[in-house]
Design an enzyme around this catalytic site. Structure first.
Site, mmCIF file in Angstrom:
data_model
loop_
_atom_site.group_PDB
_atom_site.id
_atom_site.type_symbol
_atom_site.label_atom_id
_atom_site.label_comp_id
_atom_site.label_asym_id
_atom_site.label_seq_id
_atom_site.Cartn_x
_atom_site.Cartn_y
_atom_site.Cartn_z
ATOM 1 N N SER A 154 21.064 -1.080 19.806
ATOM 2 C CA SER A 154 22.289 -2.008 19.819
ATOM 3 C C SER A 154 21.606 -3.477 19.713
ATOM 4 O O SER A 154 20.875 -3.725 18.610
ATOM 5 C CB SER A 154 23.075 -2.101 20.776
ATOM 6 O OG SER A 154 24.293 -2.859 20.855
ATOM 7 N N ASP A 319 29.852 5.788 15.403
ATOM 8 C CA ASP A 319 29.681 4.397 15.721
ATOM 9 C C ASP A 319 30.108 3.637 14.793
ATOM 10 O O ASP A 319 29.682 3.315 13.584
ATOM 11 C CB ASP A 319 28.197 4.101 15.876
ATOM 12 C CG ASP A 319 27.695 2.910 16.246
ATOM 13 O OD1 ASP A 319 28.831 2.021 16.465
ATOM 14 O OD2 ASP A 319 26.675 2.358 16.587
ATOM 15 N N HIS A 352 29.403 4.062 19.787
ATOM 16 C CA HIS A 352 28.170 3.113 19.824
ATOM 17 C C HIS A 352 27.506 3.277 21.011
ATOM 18 O O HIS A 352 26.407 3.455 20.961
ATOM 19 C CB HIS A 352 28.797 1.601 19.835
ATOM 20 C CG HIS A 352 27.684 0.682 19.983
ATOM 21 N ND1 HIS A 352 26.695 0.720 18.723
ATOM 22 C CD2 HIS A 352 27.380 -0.111 20.831
ATOM 23 C CE1 HIS A 352 25.777 -0.277 19.076
ATOM 24 N NE2 HIS A 352 26.245 -0.931 20.309
#
Length: 382
Positions: A154, A319, A352
């Site tokens: 991320s 995601d 995610h």
């Protein structure tokens, strides 16, 4: 696989000011970090793990409680440790808390040397590239001229990418998981809604809520609820919660009817107890500003022309926050520059947050990549 057991954070102080992209200087700051494993004689087996929005230097292992018993594990404990994909029997792993955070490194809660009072909202706006510059200073102090790999998921993946761009000769491999070379307009919009929830909370007091003995809890709760929605996929939400009710029927009020509402409020309440509001503002702005292709008229291939590292990129099909298309875009830019790149696109249901989960396809891809790095290091020193 075994746990690292009890780990202890360390602190390093820097008296030389850190120049920031904004033109400001961060003077007299400290970084909190942890290390796992053993640095080899040639200092060639170090791996830097960069943290995401609400994480920290505590990547793996456990802290001892007041009685000496192990507490909660680090945020990537399933990834880092003896026998795990990033195997600390072979690699020396460093986790560092970025400036501006609220987990020990100098941030808005700390005294501003110029006033002696907490920085609050006066803490300078900081970027992903600023964090990488701070991490490089820590690496210098630890005597690490070149990392075997820099890795992150991320926002941490953005930092790993920034390392490859800013210090191309200082890392052999770049591992970017569930990340993106820039935020979409939708992502920026979500971040701004979250920031507005904090900024308009009466308890925020212009960022100086510390002096008032309060916390902008409502703003933080809403910010976390908004963020958490983007971390999960629709399928994952449907499987976990569906339209399940907390009680037998609708309550015909504005309280909690559905299990998903209860879950989001729980996450928001928990977040508001441990996270700093000013830190949340800073980190989401750093996310918004990251865009290495901006200086190249949006051309990612030109932006990547100077990288030297080999890459592993991992994305997850569900995601929708940092979609696989963004990882494929990075892969194509690397291929255009004739760089070596491996890519895994995992059909995991978790959205995610899949980068924190134990999907075996994901874990095996990372494990195989680090085994390749390990084999190359051993061959060099045979």
């Amino acid at each position: 696989m075994t746990s690292l057991g009890i780990v202890t954070p360390q602190t390093m102080h820097f008296s030389t000011p850190l120049p920031l992209q904004s033109g400001a200087l961060l003077a007299d700051y400290s970084l909190v970090y942890e290390t796992y494993g053993t640095l080899n004689a040639t200092r060639s087996n170090a791996v830097l793990v960069c943290h995401a929005l609400n994480a920290s230097h505590h990547v793996a292992g456990m802290y001892a409680d007041a009685d000496g018993n192990p507490g909660d594990p680090g945020w990537w404990d399933n990834m880092v440790g003896p026998g795990k994909p990033l195997d600390t029997d072979h690699f020396f792993v460093i986790g560092v808390n970025n400036p501006g955070s609220c987990f020990g490194s100098t941030g808005p809660m700390h005294p501003d040397p110029a006033t002696g009072k907490p920085y609050g909202a006066r803490f300078p706006v900081i970027t992903v590239e600023d964090w990488v510059q701070a991490q490089a200073r820590l690496a210098d102090a630890l005597g690490i001229a070149r990392f075997a790999a820099v890795m992150g998921g991320s926002l941490g993946g953005m930092q790993a990418l920034a390392w490859a761009l800013l210090f191309p000769a200082r890392l052999r491999h770049c591992v970017v998981v569930a990340s993106t070379p820039r935020l979409s307009a939708q992502n920026i919009a979500f971040n701004d809604v979250a920031r507005q929830a904090i900024l308009t909370d009466p308890d925020y007091h212009g960022g100086d809520f510390y002096a008032h003995g309060v916390v902008p809890k409502n703003g933080l709760r809403v910010a976390r609820m908004v963020g958490h929605i983007t971390y999960l996929s629709d399928d994952d939400m449907a499987e976990k919660f569906g339209r399940d009710l907390r009680s037998a029927d609708y309550q015909f009020d504005f309280g909690v009817d559905f299990e998903i509402e209860s879950y989001l409020r729980y996450q928001g309440d928990k977040f508001a107890r441990y996270f700093d509001a000013n830190t949340y503002l800073l980190i989401t702005k750093a996310l918004d500003y990251f865009d290495p292709a901006r200086a190249f008229d949006g051309d990612l291939t030109r932006a990547f022309a100077g990288v030297q590292a080999e890459f592993l990129l991992v994305s997850f099909k569900t995601d929708w926050r940092f979609a696989p298309e963004r990882s494929r875009e990075m892969v194509q830019a690397l291929v255009n520059n004739r760089r070596r790149v491996s890519y895994a696109e995992i059909d995991a249901p978790h959205g995610h947050d899949a980068f924190l989960q134990d999907d075996p396809r994901y874990m095996n891809a990372v494990r195989a990549y680090y085994q390749k790095i390990q084999a190359a290091l051993e061959a060099e020193h045979a």
